[in-house]
Design a protein around this motif. Structure first.
Motif, PDB file in Angstrom:
ATOM      1  N   LYS A 174       0.820  -1.209   0.000  1.00 54.24           N
ATOM      2  CA  LYS A 174       0.000   0.000   0.000  1.00 54.24           C
ATOM      3  C   LYS A 174       0.854   1.259   0.000  1.00 54.24           C
ATOM      4  O   LYS A 174       0.483   2.274  -0.584  1.00 54.24           O
ATOM      5  CB  LYS A 174      -0.936   0.001   1.216  1.00 54.24           C
ATOM      6  N   ALA A 175       2.002   1.196   0.657  1.00 59.23           N
ATOM      7  CA  ALA A 175       2.925   2.332   0.624  1.00 59.23           C
ATOM      8  C   ALA A 175       3.441   2.528  -0.800  1.00 59.23           C
ATOM      9  O   ALA A 175       3.566   3.665  -1.280  1.00 59.23           O
ATOM     10  CB  ALA A 175       4.076   2.115   1.595  1.00 59.23           C
ATOM     11  N   ASP A 176       3.746   1.415  -1.482  1.00 58.45           N
ATOM     12  CA  ASP A 176       4.177   1.506  -2.881  1.00 58.45           C
ATOM     13  C   ASP A 176       3.070   2.118  -3.738  1.00 58.45           C
ATOM     14  O   ASP A 176       3.334   2.912  -4.642  1.00 58.45           O
ATOM     15  CB  ASP A 176       4.536   0.119  -3.420  1.00 58.45           C
ATOM     16  N   GLU A 177       1.838   1.720  -3.465  1.00 64.49           N
ATOM     17  CA  GLU A 177       0.688   2.228  -4.204  1.00 64.49           C
ATOM     18  C   GLU A 177       0.618   3.747  -4.087  1.00 64.49           C
ATOM     19  O   GLU A 177       0.403   4.464  -5.070  1.00 64.49           O
ATOM     20  CB  GLU A 177      -0.574   1.595  -3.614  1.00 64.49           C
ATOM     21  N   ARG A 178       0.784   4.236  -2.878  1.00 58.81           N
ATOM     22  CA  ARG A 178       0.697   5.682  -2.653  1.00 58.81           C
ATOM     23  C   ARG A 178       1.858   6.415  -3.326  1.00 58.81           C
ATOM     24  O   ARG A 178       1.686   7.504  -3.868  1.00 58.81           O
ATOM     25  CB  ARG A 178       0.667   5.969  -1.156  1.00 58.81           C
ATOM     26  N   LEU A 179       3.047   5.801  -3.276  1.00 61.92           N
ATOM     27  CA  LEU A 179       4.203   6.401  -3.936  1.00 61.92           C
ATOM     28  C   LEU A 179       3.959   6.496  -5.438  1.00 61.92           C
ATOM     29  O   LEU A 179       4.226   7.525  -6.075  1.00 61.92           O
ATOM     30  CB  LEU A 179       5.457   5.578  -3.656  1.00 61.92           C
ATOM     31  N   LEU A 180       3.418   5.422  -6.026  1.00 60.33           N
ATOM     32  CA  LEU A 180       3.112   5.429  -7.456  1.00 60.33           C
ATOM     33  C   LEU A 180       2.054   6.465  -7.787  1.00 60.33           C
ATOM     34  O   LEU A 180       2.133   7.157  -8.811  1.00 60.33           O
ATOM     35  CB  LEU A 180       2.643   4.037  -7.885  1.00 60.33           C
ATOM     36  N   ASN A 181       1.049   6.594  -6.939  1.00 61.30           N
ATOM     37  CA  ASN A 181       0.008   7.597  -7.168  1.00 61.30           C
ATOM     38  C   ASN A 181       0.582   9.006  -7.146  1.00 61.30           C
ATOM     39  O   ASN A 181       0.233   9.844  -7.984  1.00 61.30           O
ATOM     40  CB  ASN A 181      -1.088   7.472  -6.107  1.00 61.30           C
ATOM     41  N   ARG A 182       1.454   9.260  -6.168  1.00 58.90           N
ATOM     42  CA  ARG A 182       2.060  10.594  -6.082  1.00 58.90           C
ATOM     43  C   ARG A 182       2.914  10.881  -7.309  1.00 58.90           C
ATOM     44  O   ARG A 182       2.895  11.988  -7.851  1.00 58.90           O
ATOM     45  CB  ARG A 182       2.916  10.711  -4.813  1.00 58.90           C
ATOM     46  N   ARG A 183       3.677   9.862  -7.730  1.00 57.61           N
ATOM     47  CA  ARG A 183       4.534  10.048  -8.899  1.00 57.61           C
ATOM     48  C   ARG A 183       3.687  10.296 -10.150  1.00 57.61           C
ATOM     49  O   ARG A 183       4.009  11.172 -10.967  1.00 57.61           O
ATOM     50  CB  ARG A 183       5.402   8.814  -9.089  1.00 57.61           C
ATOM     51  N   LEU A 184       2.622   9.528 -10.309  1.00 57.15           N
ATOM     52  CA  LEU A 184       1.753   9.717 -11.471  1.00 57.15           C
ATOM     53  C   LEU A 184       1.089  11.087 -11.430  1.00 57.15           C
ATOM     54  O   LEU A 184       0.999  11.773 -12.453  1.00 57.15           O
ATOM     55  CB  LEU A 184       0.688   8.617 -11.513  1.00 57.15           C
TER      56      LEU A 184
END
Length: 537
Positions: free
Chosen positions: A178-188
């Motif tokens: 889930k932390a990876d998910e949030r990081l990817l969302n922020r990057r996108l």
């Protein structure tokens, strides 16, 4: 709990968090942790984001993925059965909540499962897939895997929290993914903002009209005049890297790639022809290259169509734009016909500016349900349930100009009673879902948007069948006007709710509660034959 009571922060260590949970929460977390690992083992992200050219093993792996997802509801039931048989305290209502939660999230993925199943069935057994078919299959599988795993992790976190904390507060502690998910969302989100700014700059600052005028006069432009236009590809290409693939919604990565390809092909040709136009002048070839200049103009016009249709409108005029849009793309023409207008297929879909804008809005909403740096932008308390003092809707049937015949008045109670008896029947699924969302929201306080959306089927029944009859009853005085107004106001707010806003959860819960109480009061009223809801008398 009152509005002044605060909510204790959850333990920061996963061991302490799991130890503090009830047995039901621990069992469900363990199951979902295992499920997420099995999904990754069945078809790894690397295989989906960058499938090998041969792709022989992909169909079999996707079959395993589908089997895991399809079998999850029964496995959850088995886990709950074992927990019940173990003697752990597990009430019927708590079990119903857990089953409803997971069943709703499972149903949410039904469209993705159908699409993937249909695509997998078309794959030749043991045969080689075309590159297009392979990419399509991998994309659908990635969408389902991401959607399902994310939903299950959210469900486990919410049920383990059991109202003591917000599920989204503990997700990253329980599931590092889930932390990876949030990081990817922020990057996108950052990449989309950069692309949006680049497109806006090109639209407003690039000399589109000056270029066309120069080429119409058969004059070349400055060698580096296209630097800004060529640079607009950079943020688009960054968005399309493999690292960002998982953050995209279903199909959006492919659609963006298609638009970037349309733009990139034309920019490459434009740059090549632009340099050739400069060579013509160097070689003193006055009057030569008429076709070259016409093609340069055509390419710039096509690029405008891909980038922003408003730029295209300024270049060719509104009438020409409407004519291009009115023609059918080549694939839809009759056999033997030719497509002479290159703009028509480009105008069949949104331009890049609109596409990025829509995608940016969607990702911004998704990002708004995550918490950054440990700060929770939500009121950490349960609101009181007072009636709102504002935003009540005017009752259109309470106006004296609304004439209701005596026959209509005589039938109103019967029709309303019949509708309520049918829609509020204990076994009616939309009503059960509406009540269950209210119970879960009261316990867990923040629900995934997909779960909150389970109120929509009953909300449609309320709007189309119940409200018109309640307002008729209010017009003849058998139901208080205030009750009809409150019901209409709640329906409007719920229908307009943004399920992606975390703070909307308490607002939604309060309105659902009002609707439930008012409808149940109406049922009691008509059974008693009083004609006035007891809660309003």
């Amino acid at each position: 709990m009152t509005t002044s009571e605060s909510i204790a922060a959850p333990p920061a260590d996963i061991r302490d968090l799991i130890a503090a949970a009830e047995p039901r929460g621990r069992v469900l977390y363990t199951f979902v942790r295992q499920l997420v690992d099995e999904l990754e083992e069945a078809v790894p992200w690397e295989l989906l984001h960058a499938p090998p050219a041969e792709g022989h093993e992909l169909p079999a792996r996707i079959g395993r993925l589908l089997d895991l997802v399809q079998g999850t509801p029964q496995r959850i039931t088995n886990e709950l059965d074992e927990l019940t048989l173990s003697g752990e305290p597990f009430g019927r209502e708590a079990r119903a909540e857990a089953e409803f939660y997971f069943a709703a999230l499972h149903q949410m993925t039904a469209p993705s499962r159908r699409l993937l199943s249909a695509a997998a069935e078309k794959a030749p057994p043991g045969g080689a897939l075309t590159r297009v078919a392979l990419d399509h299959l991998a994309e659908l599988a990635a969408d389902l895997k991401n959607e399902y795993a994310s939903a299950m992790m959210g469900a486990a976190a919410a049920l383990l929290s059991n109202g003591r904390w917000l599920g989204v507060e503990v997700e990253t502690t329980l599931f590092p993914e889930k932390a990876d998910e949030r990081l990817l969302n922020r990057r996108l989100l950052s990449g989309l903002k950069e692309a949006s700014r680049a497109l806006a700059t090109i639209k407003s600052e690039f000399p589109w009209r000056d270029m066309v005028v120069s080429w119409q006069a058969r004059k070349p432009v400055d060698r580096y005049a296209f630097a800004d236009l060529l640079a607009v590809r950079t943020p688009l290409l960054r968005l399309l890297t493999v690292a960002n693939r998982r953050a995209f919604f279903s199909g959006d990565h492919r659609l963006l790639r298609k638009r970037e390809t349309l733009l990139g092909d034309r920019l490459r040709e434009l740059e090549e022809l632009h340099l050739r136009s400069i060579d013509l002048v160097t070689k003193n070839s006055a009057g030569a290259g008429a076709e070259l200049y016409d093609r340069l103009i055509g390419l710039l016009v096509e690029i405008a169509a891909v980038v922003d249709v408003e730029v295209l409108r300024e270049l060719i005029g509104g009438d020409a734009l409407r004519r291009s849009r009115s023609r059918r793309p080549t694939a839809q023409l009759s056999p033997g016909a030719t497509e002479e207008d290159p703009l028509t297929p480009l105008l069949a879909e949104e331009d890049l500016t609109i596409f990025i804008h829509l995608l940016l809005g969607a990702v911004t909403k998704r990002q708004s349900i995550t918490f950054e740096s440990g700060e929770v932008p939500i009121v950490r308390s349960v609101p009181d349930d007072t009636e709102p003092g504002t935003q009540t809707a005017r009752n259109p049937r309470s106006d004296s100009s609304v004439a209701i015949s005596l026959r209509e008045a005589g039938n109103t109670h019967e029709r309303l009673s019949t509708a309520l008896a049918r829609l509020l029947k204990p076994g009616y699924e939309p009503w059960k879902a509406f009540q269950m969302v209210h119970k879960l929201q009261a316990r867990l306080r923040v629900l995934p948007p997909s779960l909150s959306a389970e109120i929509l089927p009953f909300l449609s029944d309320l709007r189309n069948e119940v409200l018109p009859l309640v307002e008729e009853a209010a017009a003849i005085g058998s139901v208080p006007v205030k009750a009809a107004e409150t019901l209409r106001a709640c329906e409007k707010r719920l229908a307009a709710s943004d399920f992606f806003r975390p703070e909307s959860g308490t607002e939604i819960g309060a309105d659902i509660g009002r609707v439930i109480r008012l409808l149940e009061s109406l049922v009691t009223t008509f059974k008693a034959g009083t004609g006035v809801p007891s809660a309003q008398r």
